[in-house]
Motif scaffolding. Structure first.
Motif, PDB file in Angstrom:
ATOM      1  N   MET A   1       0.846  -1.164   0.000  1.00  0.00           N
ATOM      2  CA  MET A   1       0.000   0.000   0.000  1.00  0.00           C
ATOM      3  C   MET A   1       0.898   1.235   0.000  1.00  0.00           C
ATOM      4  O   MET A   1       1.933   1.259   0.647  1.00  0.00           O
ATOM      5  N   ILE A   2       0.474   2.230  -0.744  1.00  0.00           N
ATOM      6  CA  ILE A   2       1.235   3.479  -0.797  1.00  0.00           C
ATOM      7  C   ILE A   2       0.348   4.612  -0.307  1.00  0.00           C
ATOM      8  O   ILE A   2      -0.790   4.754  -0.742  1.00  0.00           O
ATOM      9  N   ILE A   3       0.900   5.400   0.604  1.00  0.00           N
ATOM     10  CA  ILE A   3       0.255   6.626   1.071  1.00  0.00           C
ATOM     11  C   ILE A   3       1.160   7.766   0.639  1.00  0.00           C
ATOM     12  O   ILE A   3       2.339   7.779   0.992  1.00  0.00           O
ATOM     13  N   PHE A   4       0.614   8.705  -0.119  1.00  0.00           N
ATOM     14  CA  PHE A   4       1.417   9.789  -0.673  1.00  0.00           C
ATOM     15  C   PHE A   4       0.948  11.126  -0.111  1.00  0.00           C
ATOM     16  O   PHE A   4      -0.202  11.522  -0.293  1.00  0.00           O
ATOM     17  N   LEU A   5       1.837  11.810   0.592  1.00  0.00           N
ATOM     18  CA  LEU A   5       1.568  13.141   1.133  1.00  0.00           C
ATOM     19  C   LEU A   5       2.448  14.140   0.395  1.00  0.00           C
ATOM     20  O   LEU A   5       3.651  13.922   0.263  1.00  0.00           O
ATOM     21  N   TYR A   6       1.833  15.226  -0.082  1.00  0.00           N
ATOM     22  CA  TYR A   6       2.643  16.241  -0.744  1.00  0.00           C
ATOM     23  C   TYR A   6       2.043  17.615  -0.511  1.00  0.00           C
ATOM     24  O   TYR A   6       0.868  17.766  -0.214  1.00  0.00           O
ATOM     25  N   LEU A  83       7.901   1.077  -6.855  1.00  0.00           N
ATOM     26  CA  LEU A  83       6.742   1.592  -6.129  1.00  0.00           C
ATOM     27  C   LEU A  83       5.442   0.967  -6.635  1.00  0.00           C
ATOM     28  O   LEU A  83       4.576   0.597  -5.839  1.00  0.00           O
ATOM     29  N   LYS A  84       5.298   0.833  -7.930  1.00  0.00           N
ATOM     30  CA  LYS A  84       4.077   0.249  -8.501  1.00  0.00           C
ATOM     31  C   LYS A  84       3.845  -1.166  -7.993  1.00  0.00           C
ATOM     32  O   LYS A  84       2.703  -1.583  -7.806  1.00  0.00           O
ATOM     33  N   SER A  85       4.920  -1.891  -7.736  1.00  0.00           N
ATOM     34  CA  SER A  85       4.780  -3.269  -7.257  1.00  0.00           C
ATOM     35  C   SER A  85       4.203  -3.334  -5.845  1.00  0.00           C
ATOM     36  O   SER A  85       3.755  -4.387  -5.409  1.00  0.00           O
ATOM     37  N   TYR A  86       4.191  -2.208  -5.122  1.00  0.00           N
ATOM     38  CA  TYR A  86       3.663  -2.182  -3.754  1.00  0.00           C
ATOM     39  C   TYR A  86       2.309  -1.481  -3.643  1.00  0.00           C
ATOM     40  O   TYR A  86       1.811  -1.290  -2.533  1.00  0.00           O
ATOM     41  N   LEU A  87       1.687  -1.137  -4.751  1.00  0.00           N
ATOM     42  CA  LEU A  87       0.408  -0.426  -4.717  1.00  0.00           C
ATOM     43  C   LEU A  87      -0.684  -1.216  -3.989  1.00  0.00           C
ATOM     44  O   LEU A  87      -1.458  -0.650  -3.236  1.00  0.00           O
ATOM     45  N   LYS A  88      -0.728  -2.510  -4.177  1.00  0.00           N
ATOM     46  CA  LYS A  88      -1.791  -3.318  -3.590  1.00  0.00           C
ATOM     47  C   LYS A  88      -1.303  -4.228  -2.467  1.00  0.00           C
ATOM     48  O   LYS A  88      -2.063  -5.052  -1.973  1.00  0.00           O
ATOM     49  N   THR A  92       3.056  -4.272   3.453  1.00  0.00           N
ATOM     50  CA  THR A  92       4.128  -3.284   3.401  1.00  0.00           C
ATOM     51  C   THR A  92       3.522  -1.938   3.012  1.00  0.00           C
ATOM     52  O   THR A  92       2.961  -1.803   1.932  1.00  0.00           O
ATOM     53  N   ILE A  93       3.633  -0.972   3.924  1.00  0.00           N
ATOM     54  CA  ILE A  93       3.076   0.357   3.695  1.00  0.00           C
ATOM     55  C   ILE A  93       4.226   1.301   3.371  1.00  0.00           C
ATOM     56  O   ILE A  93       5.169   1.425   4.164  1.00  0.00           O
ATOM     57  N   LYS A 104       5.906  13.323 -14.126  1.00  0.00           N
ATOM     58  CA  LYS A 104       5.109  12.485 -15.014  1.00  0.00           C
ATOM     59  C   LYS A 104       5.254  10.991 -14.729  1.00  0.00           C
ATOM     60  O   LYS A 104       4.267  10.261 -14.739  1.00  0.00           O
ATOM     61  N   ASP A 105       6.457  10.513 -14.476  1.00  0.00           N
ATOM     62  CA  ASP A 105       6.684   9.086 -14.228  1.00  0.00           C
ATOM     63  C   ASP A 105       6.016   8.600 -12.944  1.00  0.00           C
ATOM     64  O   ASP A 105       5.882   7.403 -12.730  1.00  0.00           O
ATOM     65  N   PHE A 106       5.610   9.521 -12.073  1.00  0.00           N
ATOM     66  CA  PHE A 106       5.053   9.161 -10.772  1.00  0.00           C
ATOM     67  C   PHE A 106       3.611   9.619 -10.594  1.00  0.00           C
ATOM     68  O   PHE A 106       3.116   9.676  -9.475  1.00  0.00           O
ATOM     69  N   GLU A 107       2.921   9.909 -11.685  1.00  0.00           N
ATOM     70  CA  GLU A 107       1.536  10.375 -11.584  1.00  0.00           C
ATOM     71  C   GLU A 107       0.610   9.324 -10.979  1.00  0.00           C
ATOM     72  O   GLU A 107      -0.445   9.659 -10.449  1.00  0.00           O
ATOM     73  N   PHE A 108       0.999   8.069 -11.023  1.00  0.00           N
ATOM     74  CA  PHE A 108       0.195   7.004 -10.422  1.00  0.00           C
ATOM     75  C   PHE A 108       0.036   7.192  -8.914  1.00  0.00           C
ATOM     76  O   PHE A 108      -0.869   6.631  -8.312  1.00  0.00           O
ATOM     77  N   LEU A 109       0.899   8.012  -8.303  1.00  0.00           N
ATOM     78  CA  LEU A 109       0.829   8.246  -6.862  1.00  0.00           C
ATOM     79  C   LEU A 109      -0.382   9.092  -6.466  1.00  0.00           C
ATOM     80  O   LEU A 109      -0.791   9.068  -5.300  1.00  0.00           O
TER      81      LEU A 109
END
Length: 114
Positions: A1-6, A83-88, A92-93, A104-109
């Motif tokens: 799982m990914i948590i993105f704060l910006y 990072l994409k491999s840990y989305l689901k 592992t958080i 652009k390469d990280f817009e999935f976040l």
């Protein structure tokens, strides 16, 4: 799982980060927590090792990551794919904290399920 704060307000971002970490610590008393600053040399390797190693004593791992976009300027595809491999992955958080919106390469976040 990914948590993105910006965002440019580092105080509020830090408060939210601490709140999230605190909540996970309450739910999972044996949480394995590490911090990584990817602007430092070899931190990406240490992060990969942390995520790949299994532990007998903890069921959840949390990595607090900073400086990912700075690191990505030198190696965007490998870190983005990592990072994409840990989305689901629920065990592992990856909690990522950055000043700016993702390149652009990280817009999935900024899309679900992150």
């Amino acid at each position: 799982m990914i948590i993105f704060l910006y965002g440019s307000d580092s105080f509020r971002r830090r408060e939210k980060l601490n709140e999230i970490v605190g909540e996970y610590r309450k739910k999972h008393s044996n949480l394995n927590l590490e911090r990584f600053d990817l602007e430092t040399e070899d931190e990406f390797l240490r992060l990969r090792e942390f995520c790949l190693n299994l532990s007998l004593f903890t069921d959840k791992k949390m990595a607090v990551i900073e400086g990912i976009f700075e690191h990505a300027k030198n190696a965007p595809p490998p870190i983005a794919e990592f990072l994409k491999s840990y989305l689901k992955n629920k065990d592992t958080i990856l909690l990522i904290s950055e000043n700016n919106e993702p390149p652009k390469d990280f817009e999935f976040l900024i899309e679900k399920p992150a």
